[in-house]
Design an enzyme around this catalytic site. Structure first.
Site, PDB file in Angstrom:
ATOM      1  NE  ARG A 171      -0.978   2.582   2.876  1.00 30.04           N
ATOM      2  CZ  ARG A 171      -0.446   3.713   3.324  1.00 30.04           C
ATOM      3  NH1 ARG A 171      -0.416   4.803   2.572  1.00 30.04           N
ATOM      4  NH2 ARG A 171       0.116   3.758   4.516  1.00 30.04           N
ATOM      5  CG  ASP A 172       3.309   4.308   2.968  1.00 32.05           C
ATOM      6  OD1 ASP A 172       3.151   5.202   2.127  1.00 32.05           O
ATOM      7  OD2 ASP A 172       3.789   4.511   4.099  1.00 32.05           O
ATOM      8  CB  CYS A 212       3.285  10.401   1.476  1.00 33.11           C
ATOM      9  SG  CYS A 212       1.606  11.047   1.466  1.00 33.11           S
ATOM     10  CG  HIS A 243       4.659   4.667   9.087  1.00 27.51           C
ATOM     11  ND1 HIS A 243       3.814   3.777   8.459  1.00 27.51           N
ATOM     12  CD2 HIS A 243       5.105   5.475   8.086  1.00 27.51           C
ATOM     13  CE1 HIS A 243       3.746   4.032   7.165  1.00 27.51           C
ATOM     14  NE2 HIS A 243       4.527   5.073   6.921  1.00 27.51           N
ATOM     15  CG  HIS A 290       8.640   7.604   5.280  1.00 26.32           C
ATOM     16  ND1 HIS A 290       8.163   7.741   4.009  1.00 26.32           N
ATOM     17  CD2 HIS A 290       7.624   7.042   5.991  1.00 26.32           C
ATOM     18  CE1 HIS A 290       6.909   7.298   3.939  1.00 26.32           C
ATOM     19  NE2 HIS A 290       6.559   6.879   5.141  1.00 26.32           N
ATOM     20  CG  ASN A 330       7.165   3.508   3.810  1.00 31.68           C
ATOM     21  OD1 ASN A 330       6.829   4.060   2.775  1.00 31.68           O
ATOM     22  ND2 ASN A 330       6.403   3.461   4.863  1.00 31.68           N
TER      23      ASN A 330
END
Ligand code: HMG
Ligand code: MG
Length: 304
Positions: free
Chosen positions: A13-14, A238, A205, A207, A247
């Site tokens: 997803r990300d 993003c 989370h 990056h 990430n």
């Protein structure tokens, strides 16, 4: 016995939402299957957002329906509003994630509303999701800096995180969306959040935009955080955050954790193979330093 760290794999997803090319559903399914072979158990696979905002996540419903269901495997998907929740439930999701921010400007650019409006929207989504026995995860973005506003006060992050937690999110994932954090700012952030939410309900989370993510994970481990989000092959970022490339790579996180004596249950050689598969599909190099250092490492089994 060594302590377990939970990894939430967010690459499908990300990671893929930030690729310029559209990755078809069969390739995304192939990635998830390889992650499962590596014994990854928590995977954020999809996103039920407007395809006008994030066209890369088109096909999320089809992907959800084609995923292998196995005991102990947890899939989740983003759902920013009731329309997204309904689509997620129709596709068979058992866990969704709402995503807010600690920065007004980022909130506007990412989900087209203020922080306050987003929280009102989330309240309805969370209530309905929980009413249907779905678990809800909450994200707070820009926790260590914003591409539009610069520094973000830890107290502001803690305030948003607490509201989402009290609304019923089982876990709050703290997103360093453009990788501006360092171990000192990460510690200050976590101290503020830990004063209102227990460590067991927080996730890091991070990056790796500036190469700080692993250092921030070590700082977080010291403060009791035991869940981390990461993205195989370092996919991701993003689309609304300038400079948000990458990430932290799951391979690098797993290697770090195993070398520190923690267990993750993840088979590193097989994980590297999953990263090689998606990197080859995208026609680009992995950003995982571990995968680059051990390109032929995908043959034997060494789950810790
Ligand atoms: P909006 O334009 O304000 O929404 O967008 P709206 O309610 O006015 O609807 C506009 C159109 O979108 C309508 O269609 C709706 O039906 C449709 P039209 O009538 O024009 O044809 N629509 C939807 N379609 C499909 N699924 C939906 C949906 N909702 C409305 N759920 C909205 C508001 C939230 C929808 C939009 O801003 C959006 O989709 N944003 C998503 C942005 C996004 O996905 N960003 C990336 C995720 S955040 C992230 O990556 C950070 C994170 O990883 C943590 C970190 O790294 O820090 C989580
Ligand atoms: Mg992210």
């Amino acid at each position: 016995m060594s302590e377990h760290i939970r990894i939430v794999e967010v690459g499908p997803r990300d990671g893929l939402q930030n690729e310029t090319q559209y990755v078809d559903v069969s390739t995304r399914l192939g990635l998830v299957e390889r992650l499962l072979e590596a014994n990854v158990r928590h995977i954020e696979v999809a996103s039920f957002v407007s395809p006008k905002w994030v066209p890369q996540m088109a096909g999320s419903a089809e992907l959800m329906q084609r995923l292998p269901r196995k005991p102990g495997v947890h899939y989740s998907a983003l759902a920013p509003n009731l329309k997204g929740l309904e689509a997620a439930m129709a596709a068979g999701c058992e866990e969704v994630a709402v995503f807010g921010a600690a920065s007004e400007s980022f909130s506007r650019r990412n989900i087209n509303c203020s922080i306050r409006e987003s929280l009102e929207r989330f309240r309805t989504v969370i209530e309905q999701a929980r009413g249907h026995q779905l678990r809800v995860r909450g994200y707070v973005s820009c926790v260590l800096g914003c591409p539009y506003e610069g520094g973000i006060e830890p107290g502001k992050v803690a305030e948003v995180a607490l509201i989402m937690s009290e609304m019923g999110c089982h876990e709050i994932s703290l997103g360093d969306t453009i990788g501006l954090g360092n171990p000192d700012s990460t510690r200050r952030l976590l101290e503020a959040c830990l004063s209102v939410i227990p460590a067991a309900q927080l996730a890091g989370h991070y990056h790796d935009t500036y190469g700080m993510a692993l250092a921030n994970i070590v700082a977080s481990l010291d403060l009791g955080i035991r869940t981390f989000d990461s993205s195989v092959a370092g996919l991701g970022g993003c689309p609304y955050a300038t400079g948000a490339s990458g990430n932290v790579a799951t391979e690098d996180v797993v290697h770090l954790l195993h070398s520190l004596g923690y267990q993750t249950g993840i088979d590193l050689p097989k994980l590297i193979r999953a990263g090689q598969y998606i990197s080859a599909s995208l026609g680009r190099e992995t950003t995982s330093r571990v995968a680059r250092a051990m390109p032929g490492y995908g043959t034997s089994s060494a789950a810790a």
